[in-house]
Enzyme design. Sequence first.
Site, PDB file in Angstrom:
ATOM      1  N   SER A 148       0.809  -1.222   0.000  1.00 42.12           N
ATOM      2  CA  SER A 148       0.000   0.000   0.000  1.00 42.12           C
ATOM      3  C   SER A 148       0.844   1.275   0.000  1.00 42.12           C
ATOM      4  CB  SER A 148      -0.871  -0.030   1.260  1.00 42.12           C
ATOM      5  OG  SER A 148      -1.348   1.244   1.561  1.00 42.12           O
ATOM      6  N   TYR A 173      -1.837  -0.479  10.050  1.00 44.55           N
ATOM      7  CA  TYR A 173      -2.114  -1.006   8.707  1.00 44.55           C
ATOM      8  C   TYR A 173      -0.854  -0.904   7.842  1.00 44.55           C
ATOM      9  CZ  TYR A 173      -3.820  -1.077   3.890  1.00 44.55           C
ATOM     10  OH  TYR A 173      -3.984  -1.356   2.546  1.00 44.55           O
TER      11      TYR A 173
HETATM   12  N1  LIG Z   1      -8.540  -0.231  -2.370  1.00 45.18           N
HETATM   13  C1  LIG Z   1      -7.448   0.520  -2.153  1.00 45.18           C
HETATM   14  O1  LIG Z   1      -7.430   1.726  -2.405  1.00 45.18           O
HETATM   15  C2  LIG Z   1      -6.198  -0.117  -1.621  1.00 45.18           C
HETATM   16  C3  LIG Z   1      -5.084   0.718  -1.406  1.00 45.18           C
HETATM   17  C4  LIG Z   1      -3.913   0.148  -0.918  1.00 45.18           C
HETATM   18  C5  LIG Z   1      -3.845  -1.216  -0.687  1.00 45.18           C
HETATM   19  N2  LIG Z   1      -4.950  -1.989  -0.889  1.00 45.18           N
HETATM   20  C6  LIG Z   1      -4.828  -3.427  -0.614  1.00 45.18           C
HETATM   21  O2  LIG Z   1      -5.336  -4.134  -1.728  1.00 45.18           O
HETATM   22  C7  LIG Z   1      -5.945  -5.346  -1.289  1.00 45.18           C
HETATM   23  C8  LIG Z   1      -7.374  -5.422  -1.786  1.00 45.18           C
HETATM   24  O3  LIG Z   1      -8.083  -4.291  -1.284  1.00 45.18           O
HETATM   25  P1  LIG Z   1      -9.613  -4.053  -1.552  1.00 45.18           P
HETATM   26  O4  LIG Z   1      -9.812  -2.595  -1.662  1.00 45.18           O
HETATM   27  O5  LIG Z   1     -10.084  -4.966  -2.617  1.00 45.18           O
HETATM   28  O6  LIG Z   1     -10.196  -4.507  -0.128  1.00 45.18           O
HETATM   29  P2  LIG Z   1     -11.468  -5.416   0.231  1.00 45.18           P
HETATM   30  O7  LIG Z   1     -11.636  -5.309   1.703  1.00 45.18           O
HETATM   31  O8  LIG Z   1     -12.622  -5.041  -0.640  1.00 45.18           O
HETATM   32  O9  LIG Z   1     -10.983  -6.871  -0.159  1.00 45.18           O
HETATM   33  C9  LIG Z   1     -10.261  -7.719   0.693  1.00 45.18           C
HETATM   34  C10 LIG Z   1     -11.025  -9.025   0.808  1.00 45.18           C
HETATM   35  O10 LIG Z   1     -10.235  -9.907   1.599  1.00 45.18           O
HETATM   36  C11 LIG Z   1     -11.086 -10.625   2.459  1.00 45.18           C
HETATM   37  N3  LIG Z   1     -10.305 -10.978   3.640  1.00 45.18           N
HETATM   38  C12 LIG Z   1      -9.847 -10.147   4.603  1.00 45.18           C
HETATM   39  N4  LIG Z   1      -9.148 -10.829   5.530  1.00 45.18           N
HETATM   40  C13 LIG Z   1      -9.162 -12.128   5.142  1.00 45.18           C
HETATM   41  C14 LIG Z   1      -8.624 -13.320   5.688  1.00 45.18           C
HETATM   42  N5  LIG Z   1      -7.937 -13.300   6.812  1.00 45.18           N
HETATM   43  N6  LIG Z   1      -8.833 -14.482   5.024  1.00 45.18           N
HETATM   44  C15 LIG Z   1      -9.544 -14.515   3.871  1.00 45.18           C
HETATM   45  N7  LIG Z   1     -10.084 -13.412   3.318  1.00 45.18           N
HETATM   46  C16 LIG Z   1      -9.903 -12.229   3.933  1.00 45.18           C
HETATM   47  C17 LIG Z   1     -12.248  -9.701   2.786  1.00 45.18           C
HETATM   48  O11 LIG Z   1     -13.437 -10.402   3.094  1.00 45.18           O
HETATM   49  C18 LIG Z   1     -12.380  -8.891   1.501  1.00 45.18           C
HETATM   50  O12 LIG Z   1     -13.414  -9.375   0.665  1.00 45.18           O
HETATM   51  C19 LIG Z   1      -5.807  -5.364   0.229  1.00 45.18           C
HETATM   52  O13 LIG Z   1      -4.644  -6.073   0.549  1.00 45.18           O
HETATM   53  C20 LIG Z   1      -5.630  -3.901   0.573  1.00 45.18           C
HETATM   54  O14 LIG Z   1      -4.942  -3.737   1.789  1.00 45.18           O
HETATM   55  C21 LIG Z   1      -6.120  -1.472  -1.352  1.00 45.18           C
END
Ligand SMILES: NC(=O)c1ccc[n+]([C@@H]2O[C@H](COP(=O)([O-])OP(=O)(O)OC[C@H]3O[C@@H](n4cnc5c(N)ncnc54)[C@H](O)[C@@H]3O)[C@@H](O)[C@H]2O)c1
Length: 344
Positions: A148, A173
């Site tokens: 991130s 985080y």
């Molecule tokens: N969306 C953004 O702007 C952004 C920015 C930086 C980093 N990220 C990273 O990108 C990735 C995806 O983000 P996103 O926006 O799709 O988030 P999201 O929360 O929509 O998707 C993550 C999914 O992982 C599942 N999950 C969480 N913990 C889990 C576990 N222990 N076991 C199994 N499943 C689990 C959740 O149910 C969720 O559906 C994440 O790692 C997030 O930290 C996202």
Amino acid sequence: MQEELENKVLVTGAAGFIGFHLTKQLLDLGFEVIGLDNLNDYYDVNLKLARLKELGIDQAVISYNETLQSAKFSKFQFIKLNLEDREQLPQLFKEHSFKIVCNLAAQAGVRYSLENPEAYIDSNVVGFLNILECCRNYNIEHLVYATSSSVYGQNKKIPFSVKDNVDHPISLYAATKKSNELMAHTYGHLFNFKTTGLRFFTVYGPWGRPDMAMFLFTNAIINAKPIKVFNNGNLERDFTFIDDIIDGILKIVTSKKEQKSNYSLYNIGNSKPVKLLDFINEIESELDIKAEKEMLPMQAGDVERTWADVSDLKRDFGYKPRTSIKEGVRKYIDWYKEYYIQNK
Ligand SMILES: NC(=O)c1ccc[n+]([C@@H]2O[C@H](COP(=O)([O-])OP(=O)(O)OC[C@H]3O[C@@H](n4cnc5c(N)ncnc54)[C@H](O)[C@@H]3O)[C@@H](O)[C@H]2O)c1
């Protein structure tokens, strides 16, 4: 058969925002995909189930550790599983012989990490270790994982480069994401598999997360509620449209290029930061409604500005984000109206 194996990808977080889009695109390209997600209730589970429905998994209740076949995509199966499950996760790897793993499952969100730090250690540290162990033990060739922009903390140098020092995270985080990068380096080095970390910069677009600004602002404005504007609006974000993110991930996943080392790390952003008030303006003009703004101080753990230097990703994979903020906001709002208003 060999071709099949090479094309078999595990996507964790497949019911999440980015994982859902990635799964859909991989299936369209002919990959066989196993999607994993624990469907936790950090935000509305119905949105996660609706995304799965788009992928042909149409069930209101999904049992733990049961594999479901998609009704729409012959090459898609879904399993509800926790990354922390040290017994079932290796079973899944054993059964499927993946070549590529895209780890997008994580406890996301900066602010919630002040409230529930344990969730971050469980999913992002313990869960990530389990993924690494499985990659080690089941001959995974390439692990692509989400990190991130928050790892940059209060970095003053702009744009943010992967060469910048990121030893001073200001949220748990961010600390877990930085840990993932360190852990991936160790495992790639010791056990000889490729790892690519992607530092995502504020991803937005259709099917986006309801804990993020795009949804919070749109939802409040439509419902004539005030929007919370932190740091009196003096914030800038490198908002990146989901299609550009997926395009970048696919370029990496499908690349046949030899990497120089087992450890790669890239920023993936739009590289055009937008002022928060300009972002709000775009939403207002798309909705044709003026927002009532509640000006508030800076939130703990938050950073003032993000700006991705994406030159490495351009050089190595021809990455080129294409979506302007205007177009991206319009696409989001079209989806929002269809999903939250017309379908209800
Ligand atoms: N969306 C953004 O702007 C952004 C920015 C930086 C980093 N990220 C990273 O990108 C990735 C995806 O983000 P996103 O926006 O799709 O988030 P999201 O929360 O929509 O998707 C993550 C999914 O992982 C599942 N999950 C969480 N913990 C889990 C576990 N222990 N076991 C199994 N499943 C689990 C959740 O149910 C969720 O559906 C994440 O790692 C997030 O930290 C996202």
